[in-house]
Motif scaffolding. Structure first.
Motif, PDB file in Angstrom:
ATOM      1  N   VAL A  33       0.836  -1.207   0.000  1.00 14.40           N
ATOM      2  CA  VAL A  33       0.000   0.000   0.000  1.00 14.40           C
ATOM      3  C   VAL A  33       0.869   1.254   0.000  1.00 14.40           C
ATOM      4  O   VAL A  33       0.649   2.191  -0.776  1.00 14.40           O
ATOM      5  CB  VAL A  33      -0.947  -0.009   1.217  1.00 14.40           C
ATOM      6  N   GLU A  34       1.870   1.266   0.851  1.00 11.19           N
ATOM      7  CA  GLU A  34       2.751   2.433   0.947  1.00 11.19           C
ATOM      8  C   GLU A  34       3.533   2.647  -0.345  1.00 11.19           C
ATOM      9  O   GLU A  34       3.666   3.779  -0.831  1.00 11.19           O
ATOM     10  CB  GLU A  34       3.702   2.257   2.127  1.00 11.19           C
ATOM     11  N   ASP A  35       4.057   1.581  -0.915  1.00 10.39           N
ATOM     12  CA  ASP A  35       4.832   1.690  -2.155  1.00 10.39           C
ATOM     13  C   ASP A  35       3.980   2.248  -3.296  1.00 10.39           C
ATOM     14  O   ASP A  35       4.447   3.084  -4.085  1.00 10.39           O
ATOM     15  CB  ASP A  35       5.391   0.328  -2.558  1.00 10.39           C
ATOM     16  N   LEU A  39       4.437   5.768  -5.441  1.00 15.43           N
ATOM     17  CA  LEU A  39       4.465   5.873  -6.897  1.00 15.43           C
ATOM     18  C   LEU A  39       3.434   6.895  -7.364  1.00 15.43           C
ATOM     19  O   LEU A  39       3.690   7.651  -8.307  1.00 15.43           O
ATOM     20  CB  LEU A  39       4.204   4.505  -7.530  1.00 15.43           C
ATOM     21  N   GLY A  40       2.298   6.928  -6.698  1.00 17.93           N
ATOM     22  CA  GLY A  40       1.304   7.941  -7.024  1.00 17.93           C
ATOM     23  C   GLY A  40       1.821   9.357  -6.829  1.00 17.93           C
ATOM     24  O   GLY A  40       1.532  10.263  -7.621  1.00 17.93           O
ATOM     25  N   GLU A  41       2.636   9.552  -5.772  1.00 21.97           N
ATOM     26  CA  GLU A  41       3.252  10.863  -5.547  1.00 21.97           C
ATOM     27  C   GLU A  41       4.189  11.224  -6.702  1.00 21.97           C
ATOM     28  O   GLU A  41       4.195  12.358  -7.176  1.00 21.97           O
ATOM     29  CB  GLU A  41       4.036  10.846  -4.230  1.00 21.97           C
ATOM     30  N   LYS A  42       4.948  10.259  -7.150  1.00 20.81           N
ATOM     31  CA  LYS A  42       5.888  10.512  -8.254  1.00 20.81           C
ATOM     32  C   LYS A  42       5.152  10.865  -9.543  1.00 20.81           C
ATOM     33  O   LYS A  42       5.611  11.691 -10.334  1.00 20.81           O
ATOM     34  CB  LYS A  42       6.761   9.283  -8.463  1.00 20.81           C
ATOM     35  N   PHE A  43       3.994  10.220  -9.751  1.00 21.94           N
ATOM     36  CA  PHE A  43       3.261  10.374 -11.003  1.00 21.94           C
ATOM     37  C   PHE A  43       2.181  11.459 -10.966  1.00 21.94           C
ATOM     38  O   PHE A  43       1.474  11.652 -11.956  1.00 21.94           O
ATOM     39  CB  PHE A  43       2.580   9.047 -11.356  1.00 21.94           C
ATOM     40  N   LYS A  44       2.052  12.163  -9.846  1.00 20.51           N
ATOM     41  CA  LYS A  44       0.875  13.021  -9.664  1.00 20.51           C
ATOM     42  C   LYS A  44       0.778  14.174 -10.661  1.00 20.51           C
ATOM     43  O   LYS A  44      -0.323  14.687 -10.903  1.00 20.51           O
ATOM     44  CB  LYS A  44       0.826  13.556  -8.239  1.00 20.51           C
ATOM     45  N   HIS A 200      10.906   5.625  -6.962  1.00 20.85           N
ATOM     46  CA  HIS A 200       9.858   6.289  -6.177  1.00 20.85           C
ATOM     47  C   HIS A 200       9.912   5.907  -4.704  1.00 20.85           C
ATOM     48  O   HIS A 200       9.414   6.655  -3.856  1.00 20.85           O
ATOM     49  CB  HIS A 200       8.471   5.952  -6.730  1.00 20.85           C
ATOM     50  N   LEU A 201      10.543   4.776  -4.383  1.00 23.45           N
ATOM     51  CA  LEU A 201      10.590   4.354  -2.980  1.00 23.45           C
ATOM     52  C   LEU A 201      11.511   5.236  -2.146  1.00 23.45           C
ATOM     53  O   LEU A 201      11.462   5.182  -0.910  1.00 23.45           O
ATOM     54  CB  LEU A 201      11.031   2.891  -2.882  1.00 23.45           C
ATOM     55  N   SER A 202      12.316   6.057  -2.811  1.00 22.65           N
ATOM     56  CA  SER A 202      13.195   6.971  -2.071  1.00 22.65           C
ATOM     57  C   SER A 202      12.474   8.272  -1.717  1.00 22.65           C
ATOM     58  O   SER A 202      13.013   9.101  -0.983  1.00 22.65           O
ATOM     59  CB  SER A 202      14.443   7.291  -2.902  1.00 22.65           C
ATOM     60  N   LEU A 203      11.255   8.443  -2.231  1.00 24.57           N
ATOM     61  CA  LEU A 203      10.496   9.653  -1.936  1.00 24.57           C
ATOM     62  C   LEU A 203       9.963   9.614  -0.517  1.00 24.57           C
ATOM     63  O   LEU A 203       9.588   8.566  -0.005  1.00 24.57           O
ATOM     64  CB  LEU A 203       9.323   9.803  -2.901  1.00 24.57           C
ATOM     65  N   LYS A 204       9.926  10.756   0.125  1.00 28.46           N
ATOM     66  CA  LYS A 204       9.362  10.840   1.462  1.00 28.46           C
ATOM     67  C   LYS A 204       7.850  10.971   1.350  1.00 28.46           C
ATOM     68  O   LYS A 204       7.340  11.869   0.718  1.00 28.46           O
ATOM     69  CB  LYS A 204       9.933  12.020   2.240  1.00 28.46           C
TER      70      LYS A 204
END
Length: 209
Positions: A33-35, A39-44, A200-204
């Motif tokens: 769920v978190e991952d 990815l959604g944050e990266k693609f927003k 994307h997993l490196s994003l906070k």
């Protein structure tokens, strides 16, 4: 230019347990769920031309987490579903190795020879993936297309665009949950931009304290 993003569904309970899923399903883990949200944050900021998903619940749930649970403008395509592994589904690889040593060997070391009494072989998966990719390339001239699918399907995308033999299937980069394998078409040229990308997993995540 046209960009195609092939995304494996997020980590599931059976992934962690080492069980083969295929056409069967299990729920996403907390990590999954978190991952997907990351990815959604990266693609927003991407304005999506289209979004496609496998009909499997784990793929649709991953799509909801990436694009928002109210997101409804997507296409469910059965050609994106995971490889049908018949009565092997629900078993661990160790159990399969013990029960069906020849099939286990062929699956991992000679995919061209893999055959089981139920389910698909790798060539059947390749045929449906190739048909879908050709359709996407003919349907969209430009823009960004998001495709939520499964590990073996993404492997076939790698195989097709690297122009590899079937027995080289597992020699391409590993595909983990929520990883992104991206293609770019400019004119008649198609370039692989990433394979199994997890940057994307490196994003906070701002929701995590």
């Amino acid at each position: 230019m046209l960009y195609l993003y092939f995304i494996r569904h997020a980590q599931t309970e059976w992934n962690v347990a080492g069980k083969v899923q295929g056409r069967r399903d299990s729920g996403l883990t907390e990590k999954g769920v978190e991952d997907a949200r990351l990815l959604g944050e990266k693609f927003k900021e991407i304005d999506w031309q289209a979004v496609y998903t496998s009909p499997s619940k784990r793929a649709v749930r991953t799509l909801e987490l990436i694009h928002g649970e109210s997101f409804s403008s997507y296409t469910v395509d059965g050609r994106l579903i995971e490889m049908d592994l018949g009565d092997l589904e629900g078993k661990t690889m160790e159990e399969i190795k013990e029960l069906y040593p020849e099939q286990y060997h062929h699956y991992w070391h000679q995919p061209s020879k893999y055959v089981h009494t139920s389910g698909e072989n790798f060539y059947e998966v390749k045929d449906r993936v190739e048909a879908l990719v050709k359709e996407l390339l003919s349907t969209y001239e430009s823009g960004h297309v998001c495709i939520i699918t499964h590990g073996v399907v993404v492997k076939m995308v790698q195989l097709i665009f690297r122009q590899l033999d079937m027995d080289q299937l597992w020699k391409t980069p590993y595909i983990e949950g929520t990883s992104v394998t991206a293609l770019k078409r400019a004119g008649s040229q198609i370039e692989i931009l990433s394979e199994g990308d997890l940057s994307h997993l490196s994003l906070k995540n701002p929701t995590v304290q």
